[in-house]
Design an enzyme around this catalytic site. Structure first.
Site, mmCIF file in Angstrom:
data_model
loop_
_atom_site.group_PDB
_atom_site.id
_atom_site.type_symbol
_atom_site.label_atom_id
_atom_site.label_comp_id
_atom_site.label_asym_id
_atom_site.label_seq_id
_atom_site.Cartn_x
_atom_site.Cartn_y
_atom_site.Cartn_z
ATOM 1 C CG LEU A 97 11.275 32.697 84.438
ATOM 2 C CD1 LEU A 97 10.738 32.596 85.860
ATOM 3 C CD2 LEU A 97 9.596 34.142 83.697
ATOM 4 C CD GLU A 98 17.948 37.466 79.638
ATOM 5 O OE1 GLU A 98 18.198 37.381 80.488
ATOM 6 O OE2 GLU A 98 17.917 38.139 78.952
#
Length: 629
Positions: free
Chosen positions: A335-336
């Site tokens: 996840l970014e």
């Protein structure tokens, strides 16, 4: 020819081919034609092999007409991805009842690009199967074949960089400079890293052992996962599409890319280029699939048992939903989720040197940048100088479209482009107004900008908000807009505390003349990446992992860590010598004596891990004594 001479003068080659010992130190003597002939033959074979297997192959993809600055289309007064619902003129000639459509438009001009059929769950499942089928062959390819694909893509991108930049500009409203910095340079850097270092990162890795396993060889093998997915945001349609695709296929996977509904037009063309490259290089283009759908259909991708890893780039709200949906099959997710990146300007920093970089860090891509500078924490002694600099520059900034002609018939020079849509304009105006009411200094438009001749474009006026209190809402939420926040501080400890006070922790930067002090501050920041006296360069070096902490997500892409996350790290241990493992009689089934078996294992622990040579020697003695009981 220089490579040939170096090869011929290598000591191993000379000693192998020459009978004269003096030649070992003197180098190659031309009077030995056989040596020269053999060296030339070996070199030619090697050189031909390298060229045949590593040289880039040319390929072509039809340029989209809308990338031309002179292109004209139907303007959409109320542009949105679902504008076809109120404007039947932009629907395809043949519409399928019951199916949803996605409309693409230029947010800088409002011109209609295309309206396409959105993928439904059944089509998404079909694309996953096609990628899985192609991956069965692709995983057997070697790194030489994969590098050739990367080299071909790199050459095509360099040769067509202006076209690619214009395509990105048309779909997002950004400027050519923003496209060059955020799309072209970063993507070239990643391709170069994969070509030069990707194989090294995925080679079987030798691991150490211990005394008990001295006769074993331990390795980690990085094997393809199968089919992986990338769910990416709209702000960099070229890079956000290519980055997960090229990493995934280099690791031996098939990949499904789900792009944002906002950039279906450009992403389709960018993915088509990769598919054509695969085809020209002799591989199945179905290895790479593009999914264009609404969020309601995305679970068909996220919850597919065939998908073995998901890379998500986007908001923390959507990221949480993706992570929860992926638990159905325990699919790992990177996840970014964006950030509220601080830039800490330390006492005695040279404002003249750092201010231009800070300005670029804030307004790059009109602030629509996950690692853009969202807060500038400047020492009180430097605040006035920095605020004056920003006020002077920002009030002169021009926004517009690099692909639109003015009424006078020429393309104007612009500093900033459009926002992707107007959905957040009222919210941005409110947090700026609230900050001003609480005592902040406001410079610039601070609201939606109505362009003089691009009345259908979506623009927000570049703004500076000074004297910001860290408790203001604007200092806590990610604005993702052309808004500079200047926060004065008195003590460095206060700057670090303020920098760490938000829920985010993606990137940061520290500015000052004292390198040791900058490093000390950097170590105390709660984030995934820090630049010292620079902005965002941790992403230009693709040997570094990219990602954040806290509310900015988890996992990494980029660097060896990111590439290996797209593989299954398999531990392999085998015999190193002629020795093989055998079971001592005292431990073999059926166990003859519980006392003796326990004493054997207890003394083995003393021998292997005991403190002091007496303890270890006694343990070894008892192990030998008990071995055959």
């Amino acid at each position: 020819m220089d490579r040939l001479i170096d090869f011929m003068n290598h000591p191993y080659f000379i000693t192998s081919m020459s009978r004269d010992p003096d030649e070992v130190s003197a180098g190659l003597d031309p009077k030995y034609p056989l040596t020269l002939f053999l060296a030339l033959g070996i070199w030619l074979v090697y050189d031909r092999y390298q060229k045949a297997h590593n040289s880039p192959l040319p390929f072509e993809v039809t340029p989209p007409a809308a990338a031309d600055p002179g292109w004209e289309s139907l303007p959409i007064a109320d542009a949105s991805i679902e504008s076809h619902l109120t404007n039947p003129d932009i629907m395809p000639p043949v519409a399928l009842p019951g199916r949803r459509y996605i409309t693409s438009f230029d947010p800088a001009t409002g011109l209609h690009l295309q309206t396409v059929l959105a993928d439904d769950e059944e089509l998404i499942e079909t694309k996953i199967r096609q990628a899985a089928h192609a991956q069965r062959y692709w995983k057997t390819t070697n790194f030489t074949q994969r590098r050739r694909v990367m080299r071909s893509l790199l050459k095509w991108l360099v040769d067509n960089q202006e076209l690619c930049a214009r395509v990105a500009c048309r779909d997002t409203g950004k400027t050519l400079i923003d496209a060059a910095l955020g799309e072209i340079l970063t993507t070239c850097s990643k391709l170069e890293w994969l070509i030069n270092r990707g194989e090294g990162a995925l080679q079987p890795e030798k691991r150490g052992s211990n005394l008990m396993m001295f006769y074993k060889k331990s390795e980690v093998h990085y094997e393809p996962l199968g089919v992986v997915a990338g769910i990416v945001s709209w702000n960099y349609p070229l890079h956000n599409a290519w980055s997960p695709i090229i990493a995934s296929i280099f690791a031996g996977n098939g990949v499904i890319l789900k792009c944002s509904e906002n950039v279906v037009w450009s992403t389709s063309w960018f993915v088509e280029a990769i598919q054509e490259c695969l085809r020209v290089c002799g591989h199945d283009p179905e290895l790479v699939q593009l999914v264009c759908c609404y969020p309601e259909q995305a679970n068909a991708l996220i919850q597919s048992p065939t998908i073995k890893h998901i890379t998500f780039i986007g908001s923390d709200t959507v990221g949480r939903k993706v992570a929860m949906a992926a638990t159905k099959h325990l699919t790992p997710v990177t996840l970014e989720l964006g950030g509220k990146d601080p830039a800490i300007v330390l006492p005695k920093a040279d404002i003249k040197k750092c201010a231009p970089l800070l300005l670029r860090g804030v307004y790059q891509n009109m602030g629509q940048n996950c690692i853009g500078i969202e807060r500038i924490l400047v020492h009180a002694s430097l605040y006035d100088d920095l605020f004056d600099y920003f006020e002077d520059k920002v009030t002169k900034m021009r926004v517009g479209s690099v692909l639109a002609r003015s009424p006078e018939g020429y393309i104007s020079t612009v500093d900033g482009g459009a926002m992707i849509n107007p959905d957040r304009f009222r919210g941005l105006e409110k947090v700026i107004f609230d900050a001003e009411e609480a005592g902040a200094q406001i410079v610039g438009g601070a609201k939606q900008y109505n362009h003089v001749y691009l009345e259908n474009g979506y623009y927000f006026a570049p703004t500076v908000v000074g004297n910001v209190d860290p408790e203001m809402e604007i200092a806590k939420q990610e604005v993702f807009a052309p808004i500079a926040l200047l926060i004065p501080y008195d003590k460095i400890e206060d700057a670090v505390r303020i920098a760490n006070s938000t829920k985010y922790g993606l990137g940061a930067s520290v500015w000052g003349p004292d390198r040791d002090l900058c490093m000390k501050v950097a170590k105390n920041l709660e984030c995934g990446m820090v630049s010292i006296n620079d902005f965002g360069v941790f992403y230009i070096n693709q040997d570094l992992p990219f990602g954040g902490a806290k509310g900015s997500g988890y996992g990494r892409f980029g660097g060896p860590e990111g590439l290996r996350s797209l593989t299954n790290p398999k531990a392999v241990i085998r015999d190193r010598f002629w020795i093989s493992t055998s079971i001592p009689k005292v431990l073999d089934y059926p166990v003859r004596s519980l006392h003796n078996s326990w004493e054997f294992s207890a003394n083995l622990v003393h021998f292997l891990y005991g403190f002091g040579w007496r303890s270890r020697f006694a343990g070894l003695y008892n192990v030998i004594k008990l071995a055959n009981k």
